[in-house]
Design a protein around this motif. Structure first.
Motif, PDB file in Angstrom:
ATOM      1  N   MET A 110      22.852  -1.707 -27.844  1.00 29.84           N
ATOM      2  CA  MET A 110      24.289  -1.796 -28.097  1.00 29.84           C
ATOM      3  C   MET A 110      24.660  -3.099 -28.800  1.00 29.84           C
ATOM      4  N   ALA A 111      23.919  -4.174 -28.516  1.00 31.76           N
ATOM      5  CA  ALA A 111      24.233  -5.453 -29.176  1.00 31.76           C
ATOM      6  C   ALA A 111      22.999  -6.339 -29.161  1.00 31.76           C
ATOM      7  N   GLU A 112      22.904  -7.162 -30.201  1.00 31.32           N
ATOM      8  CA  GLU A 112      21.831  -8.155 -30.251  1.00 31.32           C
ATOM      9  C   GLU A 112      22.441  -9.508 -29.941  1.00 31.32           C
ATOM     10  N   VAL A 113      21.716 -10.313 -29.197  1.00 33.23           N
ATOM     11  CA  VAL A 113      22.210 -11.659 -28.900  1.00 33.23           C
ATOM     12  C   VAL A 113      21.083 -12.632 -29.252  1.00 33.23           C
ATOM     13  N   ARG A 114      21.409 -13.659 -30.054  1.00 35.06           N
ATOM     14  CA  ARG A 114      20.383 -14.647 -30.405  1.00 35.06           C
ATOM     15  C   ARG A 114      20.779 -15.988 -29.819  1.00 35.06           C
ATOM     16  N   SER A 115      19.827 -16.609 -29.134  1.00 35.14           N
ATOM     17  CA  SER A 115      20.135 -17.911 -28.529  1.00 35.14           C
ATOM     18  C   SER A 115      19.092 -18.942 -28.949  1.00 35.14           C
ATOM     19  N   HIS A 116      19.553 -20.158 -29.105  1.00 30.93           N
ATOM     20  CA  HIS A 116      18.617 -21.265 -29.247  1.00 30.93           C
ATOM     21  C   HIS A 116      18.737 -22.065 -27.962  1.00 30.93           C
ATOM     22  N   VAL A 117      17.594 -22.254 -27.280  1.00 31.84           N
ATOM     23  CA  VAL A 117      17.643 -22.814 -25.929  1.00 31.84           C
ATOM     24  C   VAL A 117      16.828 -24.096 -25.830  1.00 31.84           C
ATOM     25  N   HIS A 118      17.480 -25.156 -25.340  1.00 31.21           N
ATOM     26  CA  HIS A 118      16.767 -26.382 -24.957  1.00 31.21           C
ATOM     27  C   HIS A 118      16.578 -26.275 -23.456  1.00 31.21           C
ATOM     28  N   ARG A 119      15.321 -26.448 -23.009  1.00 34.93           N
ATOM     29  CA  ARG A 119      15.050 -26.201 -21.604  1.00 34.93           C
ATOM     30  C   ARG A 119      14.583 -27.495 -20.919  1.00 34.93           C
ATOM     31  N   PHE A 120      15.129 -27.739 -19.743  1.00 32.12           N
ATOM     32  CA  PHE A 120      14.725 -28.894 -18.930  1.00 32.12           C
ATOM     33  C   PHE A 120      14.343 -28.371 -17.550  1.00 32.12           C
ATOM     34  N   LYS A 121      13.421 -29.100 -16.907  1.00 30.26           N
ATOM     35  CA  LYS A 121      13.197 -28.731 -15.504  1.00 30.26           C
ATOM     36  C   LYS A 121      13.608 -29.876 -14.611  1.00 30.26           C
ATOM     37  N   ALA A 122      14.217 -29.522 -13.484  1.00 40.27           N
ATOM     38  CA  ALA A 122      14.620 -30.531 -12.507  1.00 40.27           C
ATOM     39  C   ALA A 122      13.600 -30.503 -11.388  1.00 40.27           C
ATOM     40  N   VAL A 123      13.094 -31.660 -11.024  1.00 43.52           N
ATOM     41  CA  VAL A 123      12.058 -31.709  -9.984  1.00 43.52           C
ATOM     42  C   VAL A 123      12.539 -32.550  -8.802  1.00 43.52           C
ATOM     43  N   VAL A 133      17.277 -26.161 -16.306  1.00 44.67           N
ATOM     44  CA  VAL A 133      18.559 -26.346 -16.978  1.00 44.67           C
ATOM     45  C   VAL A 133      18.385 -25.848 -18.412  1.00 44.67           C
ATOM     46  N   HIS A 134      19.200 -24.911 -18.799  1.00 44.25           N
ATOM     47  CA  HIS A 134      19.130 -24.372 -20.159  1.00 44.25           C
ATOM     48  C   HIS A 134      20.393 -24.796 -20.905  1.00 44.25           C
ATOM     49  N   VAL A 135      20.190 -25.412 -22.044  1.00 52.73           N
ATOM     50  CA  VAL A 135      21.347 -25.690 -22.906  1.00 52.73           C
ATOM     51  C   VAL A 135      21.215 -24.700 -24.052  1.00 52.73           C
ATOM     52  N   VAL A 155      22.435 -23.571 -15.260  1.00 50.24           N
ATOM     53  CA  VAL A 155      21.492 -24.085 -14.267  1.00 50.24           C
ATOM     54  C   VAL A 155      20.922 -22.897 -13.495  1.00 50.24           C
ATOM     55  N   GLU A 156      19.607 -22.766 -13.572  1.00 52.56           N
ATOM     56  CA  GLU A 156      18.943 -21.632 -12.920  1.00 52.56           C
ATOM     57  C   GLU A 156      18.118 -22.164 -11.743  1.00 52.56           C
ATOM     58  N   PRO A 157      18.608 -21.966 -10.517  1.00 52.18           N
ATOM     59  CA  PRO A 157      17.857 -22.506  -9.380  1.00 52.18           C
ATOM     60  C   PRO A 157      16.605 -21.686  -9.104  1.00 52.18           C
ATOM     61  N   LEU A 158      15.567 -22.347  -8.620  1.00 48.51           N
ATOM     62  CA  LEU A 158      14.419 -21.585  -8.133  1.00 48.51           C
ATOM     63  C   LEU A 158      14.775 -21.053  -6.753  1.00 48.51           C
ATOM     64  N   ARG A 159      14.163 -19.968  -6.400  1.00 50.76           N
ATOM     65  CA  ARG A 159      14.481 -19.343  -5.122  1.00 50.76           C
ATOM     66  C   ARG A 159      14.252 -20.334  -3.965  1.00 50.76           C
ATOM     67  N   GLY A 160      15.227 -20.400  -3.095  1.00 57.08           N
ATOM     68  CA  GLY A 160      15.088 -21.273  -1.926  1.00 57.08           C
ATOM     69  C   GLY A 160      15.511 -22.704  -2.193  1.00 57.08           C
ATOM     70  N   TYR A 161      16.009 -22.987  -3.402  1.00 54.43           N
ATOM     71  CA  TYR A 161      16.399 -24.364  -3.735  1.00 54.43           C
ATOM     72  C   TYR A 161      17.880 -24.442  -4.139  1.00 54.43           C
ATOM     73  N   ASP A 162      18.700 -23.699  -3.439  1.00 50.88           N
ATOM     74  CA  ASP A 162      20.127 -23.650  -3.777  1.00 50.88           C
ATOM     75  C   ASP A 162      20.796 -25.014  -3.598  1.00 50.88           C
ATOM     76  N   ARG A 163      20.460 -25.679  -2.503  1.00 49.11           N
ATOM     77  CA  ARG A 163      21.111 -26.950  -2.234  1.00 49.11           C
ATOM     78  C   ARG A 163      20.798 -27.975  -3.315  1.00 49.11           C
ATOM     79  N   GLU A 164      19.520 -27.997  -3.716  1.00 49.32           N
ATOM     80  CA  GLU A 164      19.089 -28.937  -4.753  1.00 49.32           C
ATOM     81  C   GLU A 164      19.805 -28.616  -6.069  1.00 49.32           C
ATOM     82  N   ALA A 165      19.961 -27.315  -6.344  1.00 49.43           N
ATOM     83  CA  ALA A 165      20.635 -26.912  -7.587  1.00 49.43           C
ATOM     84  C   ALA A 165      22.112 -27.314  -7.544  1.00 49.43           C
TER      85      ALA A 165
END
Lengths: 518, 250
Positions: A110-123, A133-135, A155-165
């Motif tokens: 139904m639609a195409e979506v194109r994204s350019h993504v800068h990705r960071f990980k929070a540890v 973290v996706h920009v 911001v995409e939290p890993l499972r079980g890390y809601d508080r940290e996110a």
């Protein structure tokens, strides 16, 4: 936990520069992500608040069912190619989720979506990743060029890390002076490519006030049905799945039933012209639908055959597929024909003037009385003919009864909004049981005749192995037994339809209005 | 969902490294995978850099006050999650003993995750206990690391006896040679002779390797930092072999 979205009121470059310096956050690169949003032609996922997204990155392909509003991934899997039907997927949550909503329908892009993504990980302090973290900046290609949908931080939290996110989101909010928001990206993208996303043409359920003049109400119902015909025609042509043709045929049949019931309400001359034309159109779709039904039920039929017939029957499927291709091409040719186009145009013109019909005996009567009278008459006719069918009645009598049952059903469907919904639902359930029985009889009759025809064609057209012909004979025998079973059950089904409780319900719903109208 | 348990009566045979690396390769091949670190020492949890703590401890799990679903942590690897170890697991035997049908409790606890994961790896403590009976009752297969010594046969015999005493849904026993040192004659002899006697032994062998020992320093599966090492390759092949065992009950 859902992803968090932030839309800071600063430039993307300044955000990237700040993120690169925050402690416990490290860049893991940037990439282009191409996504495609899928739905059924009648927007079944969209209307359930969902969407199917295909993501392609670095040669891998993944499909995910998303909550359309929050963009939360509800189920997903990696795939070789995007499935057309839910049943093409391996067993699991994604298939279940998709099948629940799409059922027999295929999904299409139904639609195409194109994204350019800068990705960071929070540890955390153990160097354990707790969130990504996706920009991302997003655009949607359309026929008239590329439409930018802007950029955002997700911001995409890993499972079980809601508080940290949450803590991370808070840090980002402090850094950029903004607050987390929700971003209905999929909906925005779909609305760019399909301004009418989510809209379907109802084939029944038109809202009518009981005292509407009959001519106006009939015109309203027929106009809705015409829109359904035209809308489904697109689906028929695209041949994405078999449901568009089914819905196209239902809209035509309902149109025919309502046109037949429009006597004394709408002008007789146009009705006399339109009814045979719609009959012709319905006939043009029959071959293709029969072959669709065969192919849809082929595996089930095959599973009922004993060996070696279950293997011997396989060449029939190839024959059916090829016959279906021919039937599809023929139907498309019909839809391209002047006769069909002219029917639609003349019909549309007729309807545009029919609302204010005068001079017909029932044109200005309230629709509740007129619809009740038509349904009551149709019901009485079905009862009268059904009661004449005994064990010795010819099969033609049962086919005639099937048509009468259909007429009744379509009339009830067309005007159901005038009556209490729960009572109509029970009434339809009882009628449907009878229709199923009569439909099974008809299907068996048609299937047997068609199989005999196929066998003849297959022997003359090409070299068909004796094993296949013998398997077809076994299949015919099997269908005949099914037919005999359905025939034996008819009396019981009809008796259930004709039971006093059901008769009382018809009287209460329809005859009562008739008396009141007189 | 298939439940695979790395289990041995003996300690120090490579259970945790098998659980961690097999789960890693399962996830890499696209299977949704969960590791449950049942060993109170928490070596698997440590390898994934996850904190060794479960809210409510073993009691909350055994008494079903908390669903396992709430305790799952995502690892740094896609499709690979973990239920961490907790020091309170050392009392799990006592807790299991206090519930109805104690041997089927772990299966019951895992059941709601059936749609969510394709494979669950249970990393078990070395013992014969109510926990191990639960593991045997819950698992579709026991993956048993065997160091090729003369005691290996005895270990397998003991395991047969333990399994025979548990009401299982038809658990398969899949031993494999672990920490194989080709420089040692005894290892070579046993690796070639024992499979004749015990044909259920898987053909892939995990070599003794310093890269495996590095796991606790790197705090990561082999595939993350030493993907081309012999040990990493061996775990990948072992995973393929395990996955191909179609005869296992579903």
């Amino acid at each position: 936990m859902p992803d968090r979205v932030l839309k800071p009121d600063v430039t993307m470059a300044s955000v990237l520069s700040v993120l690169g310096q925050l402690p416990l956050l490290e860049s893991v690169g940037e990439s282009n992500v191409a996504s495609t949003l899928y739905d059924t032609l009648d927007w079944r996922l969209y209307r359930s608040g969902l969407i199917l997204r295909e993501d392609q990155t670095n040669g891998s392909r993944e499909v995910t069912v998303l909550d359309r509003h929050s963009s939360d991934a509800l189920a997903g899997t990696r795939v070789g190619e995007v499935p057309r039907f839910a049943s093409d997927l391996p067993a699991g949550r994604l298939r279940d989720r998709l099948a629940k909503h799409t059922k027999i329908r295929a999904v299409c892009p139904m639609a195409e979506v194109r994204s350019h993504v800068h990705r960071f990980k929070a540890v955390d302090m153990n160097d354990k990743t707790v969130a990504y973290v996706h920009v991302e900046s997003t655009e949607v290609p359309t026929d008239s060029g590329v439409r930018r949908l802007g950029w955002r931080i997700r911001v995409e939290p890993l499972r079980g890390y809601d508080r940290e996110a949450d803590r991370l989101v808070h840090r980002l909010e402090e850094s950029f002076g903004t607050t987390a928001t929700s971003d209905d990206l999929a909906t925005r993208a779909l609305q760019v490519t399909h301004p009418d996303a989510g809209r379907v043409h109802p084939v029944s359920g038109t809202l009518l006030a009981p005292d509407t003049a009959a001519a106006e109400a009939f015109t309203e119902v027929l106009t809705q049905l015409l829109e359904a015909v035209v809308w489904n025609e697109k689906g028929v042509r695209s041949d994405i799945d078999t449901e568009s043709l089914h819905d196209f045929r239902v809209a035509i049949r309902r149109t025919r039933s309502v046109l037949a019931a429009a006597k004394d309400v709408l002008a007789p001359e146009p009705l006399a012209m339109l009814r045979p034309e719609f009959r012709w159109l319905a006939q043009q779709t029959s071959d293709l639908r029969d072959l669709d039904v065969y192919l849809l039920g082929f595996e089930e039929l095959r599973s009922e055959l004993p060996p070696p017939a279950d293997v011997g029957i396989l060449p029939l499927r190839g024959f059916l597929r090829s016959a279906r291709d021919d039937a599809f091409a023929q139907l498309v040719a019909v839809l391209d024909q002047g006769r069909y186009r002219s029917l639609v145009n003349r019909y549309r013109y007729f309807l545009s003037h029919a609302r204010s019909t005068v001079g017909q005996p029932q044109a200005s009567q309230p629709i509740l009385a007129v619809a009740s009278e038509r349904i009551w008459a149709s019901y009485r006719s079905l009862l009268r003919h059904g009661r004449l069918v005994d064990d010795d009645a010819p099969i033609e009598a049962l086919h005639d009864l099937r048509k009468r049952a259909k007429k009744l059903r379509y009339l009830i469907d067309a005007f159901r909004a005038l009556f209490p919904d729960d009572e109509i639902a029970e009434l339809i359930a009882a009628l449907k049981q009878l229709q199923d029985n009569l439909g099974e009889l008809q299907d068996c009759e048609v299937q047997t005749a068609r199989l005999e025809g196929f066998a003849e064609l297959m022997t003359t057209g090409s070299r068909t192995s004796p094993a296949t012909l013998s398997a077809m004979e076994v299949l015919i025998g099997h269908i005949r037994r099914r037919e005999a079973g359905a025939r034996a059950e008819f009396a019981e089904h009809f008796a259930r339809f004709d039971r006093p409780r059901n008769r009382k319900r018809y009287r209460g719903l329809f005859r009562a209005n008739l008396a009141g109208a007189e | 969902m298939r439940i695979l348990a790395t289990y041995s009566i003996k300690g120090g045979v490579g259970k945790t490294s098998a659980a961690v690396n097999l789960a890693y390769f399962a996830a890499r091949s696209g299977e949704r995978t969960l590791v449950w670190d049942l060993d109170p020492q928490g070596a698997a949890t440590y390898c994934f850099r996850i904190k060794q703590k479960v809210k409510g401890g073993a009691k909350a799990i055994v008494r079903r006050r908390r669903e396992l679903d709430e305790l799952i942590k995502g690892t740094d690897y896609r499709d690979l999650d973990l239920v961490p170890a907790d020091f309170s697991y050392r009392y799990m035997d006592l807790l299991l003993d206090s519930v109805k049908r104690p041997t089927s409790r772990l299966r019951k606890v895992l059941k709601p995750l059936g749609d969510e994961y394709d494979y669950v790896f249970l990393d078990c403590p070395p013992s014969i206990s109510l926990v191990s009976e639960n593991v045997i009752a819950a698992a579709d297969a026991l993956l048993v690391p065997l160091i090729p010594t003369t005691l290996s046969v005895r270990t397998l015999d003991q395991l047969d006896a333990v399994v025979a005493g548990v009401n299982t849904g038809g658990v398969a026993i899949a031993p494999f040679f672990s920490m194989v040192d080709r420089r040692r004659n005894l290892h070579c002899e046993i690796v070639s002779s024992l499979p004749e006697e015990r044909p259920e032994i898987l053909s892939t062998q995990i070599p003794y390797s310093s890269s495996v020992e590095q796991m606790s320093v790197r705090r990561a599966p082999l595939g993350d930092y030493s993907v081309r090492s012999r040990a990493s390759e061996a775990f990948r092949s072992l995973w393929e072999e395990i996955k191909g065992r179609v005869a296992w009950p579903s």
